[in-house]
Design a protein around this motif. Structure first.
Motif, PDB file in Angstrom:
ATOM      1  N   MET A   1       0.832  -1.196   0.000  1.00 55.35           N
ATOM      2  CA  MET A   1       0.000   0.000   0.000  1.00 55.35           C
ATOM      3  C   MET A   1       0.870   1.250   0.000  1.00 55.35           C
ATOM      4  N   ILE A   2       0.452   2.255  -0.752  1.00 56.03           N
ATOM      5  CA  ILE A   2       1.166   3.523  -0.756  1.00 56.03           C
ATOM      6  C   ILE A   2       0.816   4.272   0.522  1.00 56.03           C
ATOM      7  N   HIS A   3       1.833   4.639   1.310  1.00 50.81           N
ATOM      8  CA  HIS A   3       1.607   5.313   2.577  1.00 50.81           C
ATOM      9  C   HIS A   3       1.567   6.825   2.441  1.00 50.81           C
ATOM     10  N   THR A   4       2.340   7.372   1.483  1.00 47.98           N
ATOM     11  CA  THR A   4       2.502   8.820   1.409  1.00 47.98           C
ATOM     12  C   THR A   4       2.357   9.315  -0.021  1.00 47.98           C
ATOM     13  N   PHE A   5       1.896  10.557  -0.150  1.00 49.26           N
ATOM     14  CA  PHE A   5       1.823  11.261  -1.424  1.00 49.26           C
ATOM     15  C   PHE A   5       2.403  12.649  -1.203  1.00 49.26           C
ATOM     16  N   SER A   6       3.115  13.163  -2.200  1.00 47.63           N
ATOM     17  CA  SER A   6       3.643  14.518  -2.115  1.00 47.63           C
ATOM     18  C   SER A   6       3.612  15.129  -3.502  1.00 47.63           C
ATOM     19  N   ARG A   7       2.894  16.244  -3.643  1.00 45.94           N
ATOM     20  CA  ARG A   7       2.734  16.834  -4.967  1.00 45.94           C
ATOM     21  C   ARG A   7       2.188  18.252  -4.839  1.00 45.94           C
ATOM     22  N   PHE A   8       2.155  18.947  -5.947  1.00 44.23           N
ATOM     23  CA  PHE A   8       1.511  20.249  -6.025  1.00 44.23           C
ATOM     24  C   PHE A   8       0.093  20.049  -6.551  1.00 44.23           C
ATOM     25  N   GLU A   9      -0.844  20.814  -6.011  1.00 42.83           N
ATOM     26  CA  GLU A   9      -2.228  20.707  -6.438  1.00 42.83           C
ATOM     27  C   GLU A   9      -2.792  22.092  -6.707  1.00 42.83           C
ATOM     28  N   GLN A  10      -3.476  22.230  -7.831  1.00 42.54           N
ATOM     29  CA  GLN A  10      -4.189  23.468  -8.139  1.00 42.54           C
ATOM     30  C   GLN A  10      -5.640  23.135  -8.443  1.00 42.54           C
ATOM     31  N   LYS A  11      -6.539  24.011  -8.001  1.00 44.86           N
ATOM     32  CA  LYS A  11      -7.964  23.759  -8.145  1.00 44.86           C
ATOM     33  C   LYS A  11      -8.609  24.801  -9.042  1.00 44.86           C
ATOM     34  N   PHE A  12      -9.603  24.348  -9.798  1.00 45.21           N
ATOM     35  CA  PHE A  12     -10.307  25.194 -10.752  1.00 45.21           C
ATOM     36  C   PHE A  12     -11.803  24.928 -10.603  1.00 45.21           C
ATOM     37  N   VAL A  13     -12.598  25.988 -10.539  1.00 45.18           N
ATOM     38  CA  VAL A  13     -14.045  25.864 -10.476  1.00 45.18           C
ATOM     39  C   VAL A  13     -14.590  26.008 -11.888  1.00 45.18           C
ATOM     40  N   LEU A  14     -15.374  25.024 -12.342  1.00 51.45           N
ATOM     41  CA  LEU A  14     -15.819  24.962 -13.731  1.00 51.45           C
ATOM     42  C   LEU A  14     -17.337  25.026 -13.834  1.00 51.45           C
ATOM     43  N   THR A  15     -17.819  25.643 -14.905  1.00 51.68           N
ATOM     44  CA  THR A  15     -19.219  25.513 -15.283  1.00 51.68           C
ATOM     45  C   THR A  15     -19.397  24.176 -15.987  1.00 51.68           C
ATOM     46  N   GLU A  16     -20.645  23.821 -16.252  1.00 55.90           N
ATOM     47  CA  GLU A  16     -20.899  22.566 -16.963  1.00 55.90           C
ATOM     48  C   GLU A  16     -20.319  22.604 -18.373  1.00 55.90           C
ATOM     49  N   ALA A  17     -20.442  23.734 -19.051  1.00 54.79           N
ATOM     50  CA  ALA A  17     -19.892  23.856 -20.399  1.00 54.79           C
ATOM     51  C   ALA A  17     -18.373  23.721 -20.383  1.00 54.79           C
TER      52      ALA A  17
ATOM     53  N   LYS B   1       3.148  25.458  -0.431  1.00 55.09           N
ATOM     54  CA  LYS B   1       2.349  25.146  -1.617  1.00 55.09           C
ATOM     55  C   LYS B   1       2.424  23.677  -2.049  1.00 55.09           C
ATOM     56  N   ARG B   2       3.146  22.854  -1.310  1.00 55.84           N
ATOM     57  CA  ARG B   2       3.225  21.434  -1.647  1.00 55.84           C
ATOM     58  C   ARG B   2       2.302  20.649  -0.717  1.00 55.84           C
ATOM     59  N   VAL B   3       1.497  19.782  -1.296  1.00 60.39           N
ATOM     60  CA  VAL B   3       0.535  18.993  -0.539  1.00 60.39           C
ATOM     61  C   VAL B   3       1.138  17.628  -0.230  1.00 60.39           C
ATOM     62  N   ASN B   4       1.042  17.234   1.020  1.00 60.87           N
ATOM     63  CA  ASN B   4       1.527  15.928   1.456  1.00 60.87           C
ATOM     64  C   ASN B   4       0.382  15.175   2.115  1.00 60.87           C
ATOM     65  N   LYS B   5       0.269  13.898   1.793  1.00 63.57           N
ATOM     66  CA  LYS B   5      -0.775  13.081   2.393  1.00 63.57           C
ATOM     67  C   LYS B   5      -0.156  11.802   2.929  1.00 63.57           C
ATOM     68  N   ARG B   6      -0.505  11.476   4.171  1.00 60.12           N
ATOM     69  CA  ARG B   6      -0.033  10.246   4.806  1.00 60.12           C
ATOM     70  C   ARG B   6      -1.255   9.517   5.328  1.00 60.12           C
ATOM     71  N   ARG B   7      -1.316   8.203   5.104  1.00 61.15           N
ATOM     72  CA  ARG B   7      -2.529   7.500   5.504  1.00 61.15           C
ATOM     73  C   ARG B   7      -2.243   6.059   5.908  1.00 61.15           C
ATOM     74  N   VAL B   8      -3.145   5.531   6.716  1.00 64.16           N
ATOM     75  CA  VAL B   8      -3.095   4.124   7.113  1.00 64.16           C
ATOM     76  C   VAL B   8      -4.454   3.502   6.817  1.00 64.16           C
ATOM     77  N   GLN B   9      -4.431   2.225   6.520  1.00 61.22           N
ATOM     78  CA  GLN B   9      -5.640   1.505   6.147  1.00 61.22           C
ATOM     79  C   GLN B   9      -6.086   0.598   7.285  1.00 61.22           C
ATOM     80  N   MET B  10      -7.400   0.505   7.458  1.00 59.03           N
ATOM     81  CA  MET B  10      -7.976  -0.363   8.485  1.00 59.03           C
ATOM     82  C   MET B  10      -9.421  -0.642   8.112  1.00 59.03           C
ATOM     83  N   THR B  11     -10.099  -1.495   8.863  1.00 57.41           N
ATOM     84  CA  THR B  11     -11.518  -1.718   8.625  1.00 57.41           C
ATOM     85  C   THR B  11     -12.330  -0.601   9.269  1.00 57.41           C
ATOM     86  N   LEU B  12     -13.558  -0.445   8.802  1.00 55.99           N
ATOM     87  CA  LEU B  12     -14.438   0.551   9.398  1.00 55.99           C
ATOM     88  C   LEU B  12     -14.659   0.247  10.877  1.00 55.99           C
TER      89      LEU B  12
END
Length: 250
Positions: free
Chosen positions: A1-17, A95-106
């Motif tokens: 399983m991938i434990h970590t992510f590190s990247r740049f993220e940019q967000k854009f708000v779009l119309t349906e068109a 400005k760099r996004v890092n994500k760390r996570r662990v997996q388990m059951t609900l």
């Protein structure tokens, strides 16, 4: 399983068109990931943790140099106690996004979040990441506060780590400490508005830069949980989205 992510993220708000137009364009340069073949969306479900004063998200929306959110996330539509979920820290620094996570059951996650029973990990990295999550939860006195769900179509580039996602049908409701809903579910944004995220550890390819420039698409600061806090918990509305990307004139 991938434990970590590190990247740049940019967000854009779009119309349906805009969403339809860019999907046609992306299909010429990228492919769908394995979860959204043929542009079929998949669901993402999240529980965000915070304290009763919402100090975690208050800090985040103040745009500090470093911020973080803690959430439980899952992708299973038919959820059971044995379904896999992820407990995550999503942080942003310089400005760099890092994500760390662990997996388990609900069942294990609920036992920890609701009853305080810590899960046991045999993997070294899982154990280290969980210890960080556990420290942040206890130091901020956080607990489940907000549920957010949405549908996602994702694209990947076979030549790089570029990933582009388009989210729709964003909804939320507050939750009790035991993860149960505390109200009916609300629209987080109007249903004809979409959130696109461009994620990469390096620079954008030229074809993408040219498209964004030609179509006057500009990135915006947009946090799903931040939006819940600023526009619902603090008593705002969704009408201000017309200010994004000149939506009212498109």
């Amino acid at each position: 399983m991938i434990h970590t992510f590190s990247r740049f993220e940019q967000k854009f708000v779009l119309t349906e068109a805009q969403k339809i137009h860019i999907q046609t364009f992306l299909s010429e340069h990228m492919i769908n990931d394995i979860y959204s073949q043929n542009n079929r969306p998949y669901h993402i479900y999240n529980y965000y943790l915070d304290n009763d004063n919402f100090e975690v998200i208050r800090h985040s929306v103040s745009k500090p140099a470093y911020k973080h959110k803690i959430r439980m996330r899952y992708y299973t539509d038919s959820l059971s106690e044995h379904s896999d979920v992820f407990l995550e820290i999503k942080s942003k620094a310089f400005k760099r996004v890092n994500k760390r996570r662990v997996q388990m059951t609900l069942e294990t996650a609920k036992n920890y979040l609701v009853n305080g029973v810590k899960p046991v990990f045999t993997d070294y990295y899982d154990n280290q990441i969980f210890n960080e999550i556990d420290y942040l939860i206890h130091s901020s006195n956080s607990k489940p506060k907000t549920y957010i769900q949405y549908e996602r179509i994702a694209y990947i580039d076979l030549k790089s780590d570029l990933r582009i996602t388009i989210d729709s049908n964003l909804k939320y409701h507050p939750v009790r400490d035991n993860l149960e809903p505390n109200s009916k579910i609300f629209d987080l944004v109007p249903n004809n508005i979409y959130l696109m995220e461009i994620k990469t550890g390096s620079s954008y390819p030229l074809w993408l830069v040219n498209y964004l420039s030609k179509n006057l698409l500009y990135s915006h600061s947009f946090s799903k949980y931040g939006r819940v806090f600023q526009h619902y918990i603090q008593g705002g509305s969704i009408d201000d989205l017309i200010l994004y990307n000149k939506l009212s004139s498109n």
